[in-house]
Design an enzyme around this catalytic site. Structure first.
Site, mmCIF file in Angstrom:
data_model
loop_
_atom_site.group_PDB
_atom_site.id
_atom_site.type_symbol
_atom_site.label_atom_id
_atom_site.label_comp_id
_atom_site.label_asym_id
_atom_site.label_seq_id
_atom_site.Cartn_x
_atom_site.Cartn_y
_atom_site.Cartn_z
ATOM 1 N N GLN A 171 21.074 15.416 -6.241
ATOM 2 C CA GLN A 171 21.711 16.539 -5.555
ATOM 3 C C GLN A 171 21.987 17.668 -6.535
ATOM 4 O O GLN A 171 22.336 17.427 -7.693
ATOM 5 C CB GLN A 171 23.039 16.116 -4.911
ATOM 6 C CG GLN A 171 23.723 17.250 -4.146
ATOM 7 C CD GLN A 171 25.066 16.851 -3.558
ATOM 8 O OE1 GLN A 171 26.117 17.214 -4.072
ATOM 9 N NE2 GLN A 171 25.042 16.080 -2.468
ATOM 10 N N SER A 175 27.650 21.382 -1.675
ATOM 11 C CA SER A 175 26.324 20.797 -1.827
ATOM 12 C C SER A 175 25.278 21.847 -1.438
ATOM 13 O O SER A 175 25.425 22.541 -0.432
ATOM 14 C CB SER A 175 26.181 19.567 -0.930
ATOM 15 O OG SER A 175 27.174 18.611 -1.218
ATOM 16 N N ASP A 192 27.216 11.593 -0.438
ATOM 17 C CA ASP A 192 27.741 12.926 -0.755
ATOM 18 C C ASP A 192 29.158 12.859 -1.317
ATOM 19 O O ASP A 192 29.774 13.877 -1.590
ATOM 20 C CB ASP A 192 27.711 13.814 0.501
ATOM 21 C CG ASP A 192 27.830 15.299 0.178
ATOM 22 O OD1 ASP A 192 27.293 15.726 -0.865
ATOM 23 O OD2 ASP A 192 28.460 16.035 0.964
#
Length: 299
Positions: free
Chosen positions: A292, A242, A218
């Site tokens: 993502q 996110s 991330d």
């Protein structure tokens, strides 16, 4: 266990730049969840956290919760997650595990992270026993080795004041110019390439190495979206988070050895940016793939 993890996290910040074994040990403590009931676990956040819980932390902790309900010989091969609400770093997160299926080859788990009585995160993870089969992979990009590259702190010098001096458990070395540099130079790179490794030695627990890579996945990924538009989190008015995150683990690896994170953004629209990434071990082995989508509002 909660108090021990909280004490271990004192002084740890997931967004900074100085690391080492003590900082990595604090991350390991954060991933060592407290079991409070069958299929129910509790995790804490660093004592000095940003306004929201770091998404990689929640994903890593949720995967720990799932993995602790699965036989050790079954290895996680994929996860799919949604970030539903911003996490509150001042209170623990409760992780509830649903044992969806225990098959002959595959095991499936669903995890929900809860704060203040509401779901903030959901994750589905699949585990598989070791099997042989056909095999191939694309090669790793031709890039300089990590030891020849400047540290994150050196890259940030002159651009930030203090932000990249705070403790970080992951050692980061940018292969190409970081987005805060290309923002100023006018370059609009199509790829973002970063060498990473846990900044110290990790225990020989495969699930822990997978969870540390999940944590690291991330980091820098949405930079590949912003770099194409010449903006950056700390230097422009960017609101981001996110939204969902998917990871596939292809081959065994150690997260305390160097791996290359090669990412790109194929598209952005509707205040959302999509980013894809590949992880390669230093010997060129393709170890994992990530996708993502993130909320990105430039105001």
């Amino acid at each position: 266990m909660t108090e021990m993890a909280r004490e271990a996290a004192a002084g740890f910040d997931s967004t900074g730049g100085v690391g080492g074994q003590p900082v990595l040990d604090r991350l390991v403590a954060l991933l060592d969840l407290e079991k409070i009931e069958e299929n129910i676990f509790r995790g804490v956040s660093p004592a000095h956290s940003p306004v929201r819980v770091f998404g990689g932390q929640v994903a890593g902790q949720a995967l720990v919760a799932a993995g602790r309900t699965v036989p050790e010989e079954r290895k996680v091969h994929s996860l799919h997650a949604y970030f539903i609400r911003g996490g509150d770093p001042s209170v623990p997160i409760v992780y509830e595990v649903d044992r969806i299926r225990d098959g002959r080859s595959f095991t499936t788990r669903r995890v929900v992270g809860i704060q203040h009585g509401k779901a903030i995160f959901s994750l589905s993870a699949s585990f598989q026993k070791d099997e042989g089969g056909i095999e191939h992979s694309e090669g790793m990009p031709d890039v300089p080795g990590p030891e020849s590259l400047p540290t994150l702190q050196e890259r940030a010098e002159g651009y930030f004041t203090g932000h990249h001096d705070r403790p970080r458990p992951i050692d980061l070395r940018y292969v190409n110019d970081p987005p805060w540099v290309t923002r100023k130079s006018g370059e609009r790179p199509a790829r973002n390439q970063v060498w990473m490794r846990a900044d110290g030695k990790l225990p020989d627990q495969q699930l822990l190495h997978v969870c540390v890579l999940t944590y690291a996945s991330d980091m820098t990924l949405l930079d590949s979206v912003l770099a194409r538009h010449g903006v950056y989190w700390d230097l422009d008015k960017v609101i981001g988070a996110s939204l969902d995150h998917a990871l596939w683990f292809h081959r065994p690896f150690r997260a305390d050895e160097w791996f290359l994170y090669d990412s790109a953004s194929p598209t952005a629209s509707g205040a959302r940016g999509l980013a894809t990434g590949r992880f390669f071990a230093a010997d060129g082995t393709h170890i994992a793939t990530v996708v993502q989508e993130g909320l990105l509002r430039v105001v």
